[in-house]
Write a protein that holds these residues in place. Structure first.
Motif, PDB file in Angstrom:
ATOM      1  N   SER A  82       0.962  -1.040  -0.232  1.00 25.15           N
ATOM      2  CA  SER A  82      -0.213   0.183  -0.383  1.00 25.15           C
ATOM      3  C   SER A  82       0.830   1.259  -0.065  1.00 25.15           C
ATOM      4  O   SER A  82       1.999   1.172   1.189  1.00 25.15           O
TER       5      SER A  82
ATOM      6  N   ARG B 152       1.517   3.695   1.948  1.00 28.71           N
ATOM      7  CA  ARG B 152       1.854   3.801   3.135  1.00 28.71           C
ATOM      8  C   ARG B 152       3.271   2.907   3.162  1.00 28.71           C
ATOM      9  O   ARG B 152       3.930   3.460   4.171  1.00 28.71           O
ATOM     10  N   ALA B 153       2.596   1.668   3.317  1.00 29.83           N
ATOM     11  CA  ALA B 153       3.513   0.886   3.719  1.00 29.83           C
ATOM     12  C   ALA B 153       4.479   0.642   2.643  1.00 29.83           C
ATOM     13  O   ALA B 153       6.282   0.326   2.976  1.00 29.83           O
TER      14      ALA B 153
ATOM     15  N   ALA C 187       3.570  -1.661  11.883  1.00 26.47           N
ATOM     16  CA  ALA C 187       2.747  -0.636  11.498  1.00 26.47           C
ATOM     17  C   ALA C 187       2.546  -0.712   9.842  1.00 26.47           C
ATOM     18  O   ALA C 187       1.279  -0.452   9.541  1.00 26.47           O
ATOM     19  N   ALA C 188       3.272  -0.688   9.193  1.00 28.86           N
ATOM     20  CA  ALA C 188       3.085  -1.753   7.381  1.00 28.86           C
ATOM     21  C   ALA C 188       1.874  -2.378   7.280  1.00 28.86           C
ATOM     22  O   ALA C 188       1.011  -2.068   6.384  1.00 28.86           O
TER      23      ALA C 188
ATOM     24  N   ASP D 142      -1.584  -0.743   8.068  1.00 25.36           N
ATOM     25  CA  ASP D 142      -2.288   0.097   6.737  1.00 25.36           C
ATOM     26  C   ASP D 142      -2.366  -1.142   5.308  1.00 25.36           C
ATOM     27  O   ASP D 142      -3.181  -1.008   4.919  1.00 25.36           O
ATOM     28  N   HIS D 143      -1.436  -2.391   5.134  1.00 24.58           N
ATOM     29  CA  HIS D 143      -1.661  -3.246   4.009  1.00 24.58           C
ATOM     30  C   HIS D 143      -2.686  -4.107   4.253  1.00 24.58           C
ATOM     31  O   HIS D 143      -3.552  -4.084   3.209  1.00 24.58           O
TER      32      HIS D 143
ATOM     33  N   ASP E  85      -5.608  -3.428   5.800  1.00 22.46           N
ATOM     34  CA  ASP E  85      -6.768  -2.842   5.599  1.00 22.46           C
ATOM     35  C   ASP E  85      -7.244  -1.734   4.222  1.00 22.46           C
ATOM     36  O   ASP E  85      -8.223  -1.828   4.486  1.00 22.46           O
ATOM     37  N   THR E  86      -6.252  -1.498   3.130  1.00 25.44           N
ATOM     38  CA  THR E  86      -6.348  -0.505   2.826  1.00 25.44           C
ATOM     39  C   THR E  86      -6.454  -1.672   1.178  1.00 25.44           C
ATOM     40  O   THR E  86      -6.527  -1.717   0.157  1.00 25.44           O
TER      41      THR E  86
ATOM     42  N   SER F 191      -2.240  -6.148  15.127  1.00 19.75           N
ATOM     43  CA  SER F 191      -1.692  -5.860  13.666  1.00 19.75           C
ATOM     44  C   SER F 191      -2.321  -7.194  12.184  1.00 19.75           C
ATOM     45  O   SER F 191      -3.268  -7.086  11.191  1.00 19.75           O
TER      46      SER F 191
END
Length: 217
Positions: free
Chosen positions: A47, A49-50, A76-77, A80-81, A83-84, A127
């Motif tokens: 993603s 951000r990741a 953290a990466a 986002d991965h 979720d998106t 996560s």
């Protein structure tokens, strides 16, 4: 992250130079030939951000914060991965193929890096949640062979490829230990075989475990 999922989630794991990216592409083509929708992705990254975190992590900029700090950033990466990209694709009914996932954090930062097992477990709980792979393909290779392949491919080593050989040997043992603990999820693939032999073996494992069916036209 616990939304309903009708797709299938397959991850590819293993040491450096094992051929994960190549085998993921070959499996994607077989699934797509059945008319299935396939999403290919990778970790860290996958993603926007990741991918920013990926560039920083693999450059070695965060090496000084140690394996526990790196594990926090990897997760953290991952949040986002998932979720998106991963969760929405699975909810649509797509098959998601991912080059590395949580097992890499367990092996790289947890066992080989000697980060706190409790921290690794808690980070994964937060996560990953319910977004666990339906099938994991562990491409097993002697580290000396894998590192030689990795160097021939890129000409230079990244943050983790440049670790000493004892790190990579510990990494291989860690992955095999994970596979031994979770045989219902993980299939070990001989990554020293030819790409075609590996692809055929992987396809048989996917057929046996997940039974992909041709989509109606």
């Amino acid at each position: 992250m616990n939304a309903a999922r009708s797709g299938r989630f397959i991850t590819f794991e293993g040491g450096e130079g094992a051929g994960k990216t190549t085998q993921m592409a070959m499996l994607a083509r077989r699934l797509e030939a059945l008319g299935l929708a396939v999403v290919t992705t990778r970790e860290p990254g996958g993603s926007p951000r990741a991918e920013i975190l990926r560039a920083a992590l693999l450059s070695g900029k965060f090496a000084a914060i140690g394996p526990e700090g790196e594990a926090i950033l990897f997760n953290a990466a991952r949040i986002d991965h998932i979720d998106t990209k991963i969760a929405p694709a699975l909810a649509r009914g797509d098959w998601v193929l991912c080059d590395r996932f949580a097992d890499s954090t367990r092996a790289y930062q947890g066992v080989a890096g000697k980060a706190s097992p409790r921290l690794i477990e808690e980070l994964e709980r937060v996560s990953v949640g319910d977004m666990r792979p339906d099938l994991t393909l562990l491409l097993d290779i002697a580290p000396e062979i894998g590192l030689a392949r990795a160097q021939a491919r890129s000409g230079a080593f990244d943050r983790f490829e440049s670790e000493a050989i004892h790190f990579h040997r510990a990494l291989r043992r860690a992955f095999l230990d994970i596979a031994a603990r979770e045989p219902q999820r993980i299939v070990v693939v001989d990554a020293e075989a030819s790409p075609e032999e590996m692809s055929d073996f992987i396809w048989r494992a996917v057929q046996q475990r997940l039974a992909p069916r041709r989509e109606r036209a």
